[in-house]
Design a protein around this motif. Structure first.
Motif, PDB file in Angstrom:
ATOM      1  N   ARG A 142       0.834  -1.205   0.000  1.00  0.00           N
ATOM      2  CA  ARG A 142       0.000   0.000   0.000  1.00  0.00           C
ATOM      3  C   ARG A 142       0.870   1.257   0.000  1.00  0.00           C
ATOM      4  O   ARG A 142       0.544   2.250  -0.660  1.00  0.00           O
ATOM      5  CB  ARG A 142      -0.903  -0.015   1.244  1.00  0.00           C
ATOM      6  CG  ARG A 142      -1.988   1.010   1.232  1.00  0.00           C
ATOM      7  CD  ARG A 142      -2.878   0.877   2.442  1.00  0.00           C
ATOM      8  NE  ARG A 142      -2.112   0.943   3.671  1.00  0.00           N
ATOM      9  CZ  ARG A 142      -2.644   0.885   4.891  1.00  0.00           C
ATOM     10  NH1 ARG A 142      -3.951   0.738   5.024  1.00  0.00           N
ATOM     11  NH2 ARG A 142      -1.898   0.954   5.951  1.00  0.00           N
ATOM     12  N   ALA A 143       1.985   1.196   0.744  1.00  0.00           N
ATOM     13  CA  ALA A 143       2.895   2.347   0.724  1.00  0.00           C
ATOM     14  C   ALA A 143       3.590   2.452  -0.637  1.00  0.00           C
ATOM     15  O   ALA A 143       3.780   3.544  -1.167  1.00  0.00           O
ATOM     16  CB  ALA A 143       3.922   2.223   1.850  1.00  0.00           C
ATOM     17  N   LEU A 144       3.931   1.298  -1.233  1.00  0.00           N
ATOM     18  CA  LEU A 144       4.691   1.317  -2.492  1.00  0.00           C
ATOM     19  C   LEU A 144       3.891   1.843  -3.670  1.00  0.00           C
ATOM     20  O   LEU A 144       4.452   2.540  -4.527  1.00  0.00           O
ATOM     21  CB  LEU A 144       5.206  -0.086  -2.824  1.00  0.00           C
ATOM     22  CG  LEU A 144       6.370  -0.569  -1.972  1.00  0.00           C
ATOM     23  CD1 LEU A 144       6.770  -1.974  -2.389  1.00  0.00           C
ATOM     24  CD2 LEU A 144       7.545   0.384  -2.080  1.00  0.00           C
ATOM     25  N   VAL A 145       2.595   1.504  -3.751  1.00  0.00           N
ATOM     26  CA  VAL A 145       1.827   1.981  -4.909  1.00  0.00           C
ATOM     27  C   VAL A 145       1.698   3.502  -4.906  1.00  0.00           C
ATOM     28  O   VAL A 145       1.317   4.093  -5.908  1.00  0.00           O
ATOM     29  CB  VAL A 145       0.417   1.344  -5.036  1.00  0.00           C
ATOM     30  CG1 VAL A 145       0.515  -0.118  -5.424  1.00  0.00           C
ATOM     31  CG2 VAL A 145      -0.396   1.537  -3.775  1.00  0.00           C
ATOM     32  N   GLY A 146       2.032   4.136  -3.777  1.00  0.00           N
ATOM     33  CA  GLY A 146       2.112   5.594  -3.750  1.00  0.00           C
ATOM     34  C   GLY A 146       3.423   6.098  -4.349  1.00  0.00           C
ATOM     35  O   GLY A 146       3.660   7.298  -4.393  1.00  0.00           O
TER      36      GLY A 146
END
Ligand SMILES: Nc1ncnc2c1ncn2[C@@H]1O[C@H](COP(=O)(O)OP(=O)(O)O)[C@@H](O)[C@H]1O
Ligand SMILES: [Mg+2]
Length: 229
Positions: A142-146
């Motif tokens: 979830r942090a990475l897709v940002g």
């Protein structure tokens, strides 16, 4: 990449961060260690604007984010994997990832699912049904897709079985190879020593020691004094 200068943070009257300074250079994995309750998560919350610093300065990529609202800090490129994961349990894996997906960048939806095949095969499952390890991968995804330039990970190994901890380690290595800077808050000393380029130790709301992983590994006195090992 991230420059923290003399940060002081309170919860109401409680004086928690008492002048923290720390730097994460581009591409570095920086480990932040320290006993329970010394203020590590509070520092992550101050960086993210969730519990803003009362004084001091936090600069991310030449932008002063000290008093910026949390959603703008995330949009500026700071990814946050909070302690205890905190995925949206009543949403599916796909929906959890869609919440933070952002624009163009190296971490597309598909690329994140390639990094975590367990998630890809269960994209319509509710996050609440996942194991602790899978929830941790989802929180990281979830942090990475940002598409963050900097990833804050707050005790990502907490409560995970050794096999999953290894998998998480491999994830950190691939993120590092992709050039992502990481601030890794950890209780598991050996995990931090394996993946960090530099180590900071926090005690009573301040940084009290900084060294290389090899130096810390050989420094029994510091480990005993600040980490209780
Ligand atoms: N929401 C809060 N309100 C008041 N005090 C808090 C809150 N969260 C944490 N604290 C206190 O702040 C101190 C630092 O906590 P924390 O940053 O979570 O430490 P760490 O992550 O190093 O274990 C502790 O004494 C804790 O009890
Ligand atoms: Mg904590």
């Amino acid at each position: 990449m991230l420059n923290i200068q003399d940060v002081h943070t309170y919860y109401g009257e409680s004086y928690i961060l008492q002048g923290v300074s720390l730097e994460v250079k581009p591409g570095q994995v920086v480990a932040l260690l320290g006993r329970n309750g010394v203020g590590k998560s509070t520092l992550a919350r101050s960086i993210m604007g969730l519990t803003p610093a009362r004084s001091g300065r936090i600069v991310f990529k030449d932008q002063d984010i000290t008093r910026m609202p949390a959603h703008l800090i995330a949009r500026a490129g700071v990814g946050y994997v909070p302690q205890g994961r905190q995925v949206f349990k009543s949403l599916t894996i796909r929906e959890n990832l869609q919440v933070t997906a952002r624009g163009e960048g190296q971490w597309s939806f598909d690329k994140v699912l390639q990094l975590f095949p367990n998630l890809g095969s269960r994209i319509r499952s509710l996050a609440g049904k996942l194991s602790g390890g899978e929830q941790q991968m989802l929180a990281a995804g979830r942090a990475l897709v940002g598409n963050p330039g900097l990833l804050l990970m707050d005790e990502p190994t907490e409560g995970l079985a050794p096999l999953i901890v290894r998998e998480l380690g491999r994830t950190i290595e691939s993120l590092k190879q992709a050039g992502t800077s990481i601030l890794l808050i950890e209780q598991q000393l050996n995990f931090a020593l394996r993946y960090a380029d530099i180590v900071f130790i926090m005690n009573k709301g301040a940084i009290v020691h900084s060294c290389t992983p090899a130096e810390l590994a050989a420094d029994s006195a510091t480990k005993a004094k600040y980490l209780g090992v």
